[in-house]
Design an enzyme around this catalytic site. Structure first.
Site, PDB file in Angstrom:
ATOM      1  CG  ASP A 278      18.425  -1.102  11.643  1.00 47.28           C
ATOM      2  OD1 ASP A 278      18.402  -1.055  12.601  1.00 47.28           O
ATOM      3  OD2 ASP A 278      17.703  -0.695  11.020  1.00 47.28           O
ATOM      4  CD1 TRP A 279      15.552  -5.385  16.010  1.00 41.38           C
ATOM      5  CD2 TRP A 279      15.707  -4.045  17.220  1.00 41.38           C
ATOM      6  NE1 TRP A 279      15.028  -5.864  17.376  1.00 41.38           N
ATOM      7  CE2 TRP A 279      15.318  -4.383  18.813  1.00 41.38           C
ATOM      8  CE3 TRP A 279      15.911  -2.510  18.185  1.00 41.38           C
ATOM      9  CZ2 TRP A 279      14.719  -4.638  19.707  1.00 41.38           C
ATOM     10  CZ3 TRP A 279      15.797  -2.422  19.877  1.00 41.38           C
ATOM     11  CH2 TRP A 279      14.683  -3.546  20.320  1.00 41.38           C
TER      12      TRP A 279
END
Ligand code: BGC
Length: 738
Positions: A278-279
């Site tokens: 994820d980011w």
């Protein structure tokens, strides 16, 4: 025989294709430098939009030209994707970029938010939204969507409940399959399909206290039984990728979690696609206190099976060094690169890097009328009718004066909700509630409008105008709720009441004595006890997307008879959260919703939710009766139990009903939930029509994870409940026997 032959040919083609891609990728990898390999694991956000904290470093374009970037997110449109892909084609090995995007509930045309759509309990229609979103997004240059989000969530304080399928695993599994199938269509590589990404692996929806990014602490049994099945279903449906999650699970961040990514996903489930972080989540392991720096983060993440680094730059800055120093085995890097390149191959990007960047296709998909029609259909089907005293709804189109009051009446973008790709620059394609309602009223009828208040401040200066509008009306439609950015990522809330002075306004309008229809716009279950107890008609309209106004009008005027059912339990108070229908009985269960003395209950609250999971009304009345089981015993070997009920439409409207089947395993080697959804069917009955609905239960449906994490069934007594909510009281029993 013919059929077997066809299957054989099909399998040989797939196998041949697999061998071809393996060979192609192996040849390519033999030419790649270590830096180029690491480049493939590196994903940046484009300059046009951001969905996380931005890291500014170096010149992305130069890096693309050097072959040091494998994928970009937030880059869409033929123009932008072509521009960047051309740069990738200047690199030594001309490996194409992969363009990813959060296509969560539509692309240019937005469908209801994912949670709302699930309220339709209509898997084919939900699949269709994903299909149409893929058709549009792929025409705008997108290869890959970061969807579906398949996190089970039992806590409406968590803003991301709006992205998922709600609290139930059985329903979540069906939705996950449908959405993956919808996005990937006839397979990635077709120009109308996008590669899907099941996220966030894993247990992100169980963040303590519903606070986003928070820790998760749960038993492995709970993980296996409740949170993993939708991911497994997505993998079985052929999902191309998974995204890991921000949370730690039992002390180990998901991004650095070998057990989740290597053991469960890649080994036990034999997942052949790749995992994107994820980011920034690789770098965030530093803040978790799990690693000292990005150098360690890169090592831990690659070893744990995180293949692509979204925006943390840990791989880009440290992976080659780690390999050169002998701290990371090159085989791990090769495995990640291979997984990514195979997906690029399957998408057909090596054959034609510009395959998805075609101006004609983009133009043809702009405002596609078939997609708009679907947005309206599923919009109406996502609405849940919570209350309808004295059959106030549907309203007559001939009603002389209707007042539409509230902050959502004339706005457009608010109807899309969070994670909308057109927000906020393309409002001309969104139908406001005012426009939708007005369009269906008779020419001689008036729609009076007053905003009344803003969504979330203390300004009461518009109250009087709204009260005057109500006084002039025969009926008032109040439209209230959350702003589009109040549920979503990083939108956890401790209070789920109507924000600002909206409830105050509602009370003032109610004093006029006019009948009120309340529309609630929200991304999550809100708490609105006063309204629930005092307002005649309430419809939960969520955030319905581009066709919100028309979809709402279809329900308000009865063009469509609502059949939505809640995909989450609605609490009476924040103190009741987490709340879900499939809880354990405990040793001191309350006898009814009012008992509180020395039982497992809150002393100051009823024991039931305000609205049950699976609940939702119709304009007609469905009678469900005559529950029959084909046998009182079900054998553990090769047996099927048939369960049937009679459903009769006894009201005055044709309509749909979602017939739900729940079971309870009365005694288990580990305690079992008081109810578990095991089947549902959405049927249509004309008024006066009657039909038998049948379900089948096999021993397989009765399996659960025991204390040794073995997936088994146990002989014994079971109860069956059938009805139109998780509170169904029609009941029968059977025994599972050898
Ligand atoms: C979210 C993901 C999303 C990603 C890219 C993250 O902040 O958690 O769900 O796909 O950003 O936009």
């Amino acid at each position: 025989m013919k059929c077997i032959f066809k299957i054989f040919i099909f399998l040989s083609i797939i196998k041949g294709y697999g061998q071809e891609s393996e060979k192609f990728v192996s040849d390519l990898m033999s030419k790649m430098t270590l830096e180029e390999k690491v480049g493939q694991l590196n994903q940046y956000s484009g300059e046009w939009a951001h969905t996380g904290p931005v890291t500014k470093d170096g010149d992305k374009q130069t890096q693309i030209k050097k072959g040091l970037v494998g994928s970009m997110l937030n880059v869409t449109t033929v123009k932008h994707t072509t521009e960047l892909q051309k740069m990738a084609m200047q690199s030594r090995l001309k490996i194409p970029l992969l363009f990813g995007q959060d296509v969560i509930h539509g692309f240019r045309i937005n469908y209801p938010i994912p949670l709302a759509e699930v309220a339709s309990w209509d898997i084919p229609l939900i699949e269709k939204s994903a299909r149409f979103a893929a058709v549009e997004a792929s025409a705008y240059g997108v290869h890959w969507t970061f969807a579906p989000m398949v996190d089970i969530s039992r806590d409406p304080r968590w803003g991301r409940v709006m992205e998922g399928a709600g609290e139930d695993t059985f329903l979540g599994v069906q939705v996950a399959k449908g959405r993956v199938k919808g996005f990937q269509g006839n397979g990635i590589g077709n120009t109308d399909a996008v590669m899907a990404c099941a996220k966030h692996f894993a247990a992100y929806g169980a963040a303590v206290g519903g606070r986003d990014y928070n820790s998760v602490d749960m038993s492995l049994r709970q993980l296996y039984e409740t949170y993993l099945p939708p991911f497994k279903a997505a993998v079985d449906a052929g999902v191309g990728t998974l995204m890991n999650s921000f949370n730690d699970l039992n002390g180990v961040p998901a991004t650095g979690n070998k057990f989740l990514q290597r053991e469960i996903l890649k080994k036990q489930w034999n997942f052949k696609g790749f995992v994107v972080s994820d980011w920034g989540s690789i770098g965030e392991m530093i803040q978790h206190g799990f690693v000292k720096n990005n150098y360690e983060a890169a090592k831990v993440a690659i070893e744990a099976g995180s293949d692509m680094d979204m925006e943390s730059r840990s791989y880009k800055n440290h992976l080659a060094q780690l390999v050169n120093e002998g701290k990371v085995d090159i085989k791990l890097v090769d495995d990640a690169v291979r997984r990514i390149l195979i997906k690029k191959y399957e998408l057909g990007l090596f054959a034609d890097p510009f395959k998805f960047s075609n101006q004609k296709r983009e133009d043809a998909q702009s405002n596609n009328p078939e997609h708009r029609k679907h947005a309206r259909d599923i919009g109406a089907r996502s609405i849940v009718l919570l209350k309808n005293e004295k059959q106030l709804l549907p309203l007559s189109k001939k009603t002389k004066n209707i007042a539409l009051i509230g902050p959502f009446g004339k706005v457009v973008g608010e109807n899309l909700g969070f994670w909308a790709t057109t927000w906020p620059d393309d409002n001309s394609t969104i139908v406001s509630q005012f426009a939708g309602i007005k369009a269906q009223m008779d020419a001689n009828s008036n729609l009076i409008y007053a905003k009344g208040c803003n969504v979330n401040d203390q300004d009461r200066s518009q109250f009087n105008e709204a009260i005057e509008a109500a006084k002039k009306a025969d009926v008032v439609i109040m439209t209230m709720g959350e702003a589009h950015d109040m549920s979503g990522e990083a939108k956890s809330r401790s209070s789920l009441q109507f924000p600002g002075v909206q409830e105050e306004l509602l009370k003032e309008i109610q004093k006029t004595g006019k009948p009120i229809v309340l529309l609630i716009n929200a991304g999550r279950p809100l708490i609105f006890n006063w309204a629930a107890d005092n307002i005649e008609a309430i419809a939960y309209t969520w955030w319905l997307g581009s066709e919100a106004g028309n979809a709402i009008a279809d329900v308000v005027f009865g063009n469509y008879n609502p059949a939505g059912k809640l995909p989450m339990s609605f609490p009476r108070s924040e103190g009741q959260i987490p709340i879900y229908y499939n809880y354990y009985n405990t040793g001191r269960p309350a006898a009814d919703e009012n008992e509180t003395s020395y039982v497992s209950a809150y002393n100051d609250l009823k024991n039931s939710p305000k609205y049950f999971f699976g609940y939702g009304l119709s304009y007609t009345k469905f009678d469900i009766s005559n529950l029959k089981l084909s046998n009182s015993k079900l054998k553990t070997e090769n047996d099927v139990l048939k369960i049937s009920v009679t459903v009769e439409n006894k009201g005055n409207f044709d309509g749909e009903e979602v017939v739900q089947l729940y079971i309870r395993d009365l005694v288990g080697s580990v305690v079992r939930p008081v109810r578990e959804l095991k089947g549902f069917q959405k049927i249509f009955l004309k008024k006066g029509e009657k039909r038998e609905v049948q379900f089948e239960i096999t021993p397989e449906n009765l399996k659960f994870y025991n204390d040794n994490l073995e997936y088994i069934f146990e002989e014994g007594d079971f109860e069956v409940f059938v009805g139109n909510s998780s509170n169904a009281d029609l009941k029968a029993s059977f025994e599972l026997v050898k």
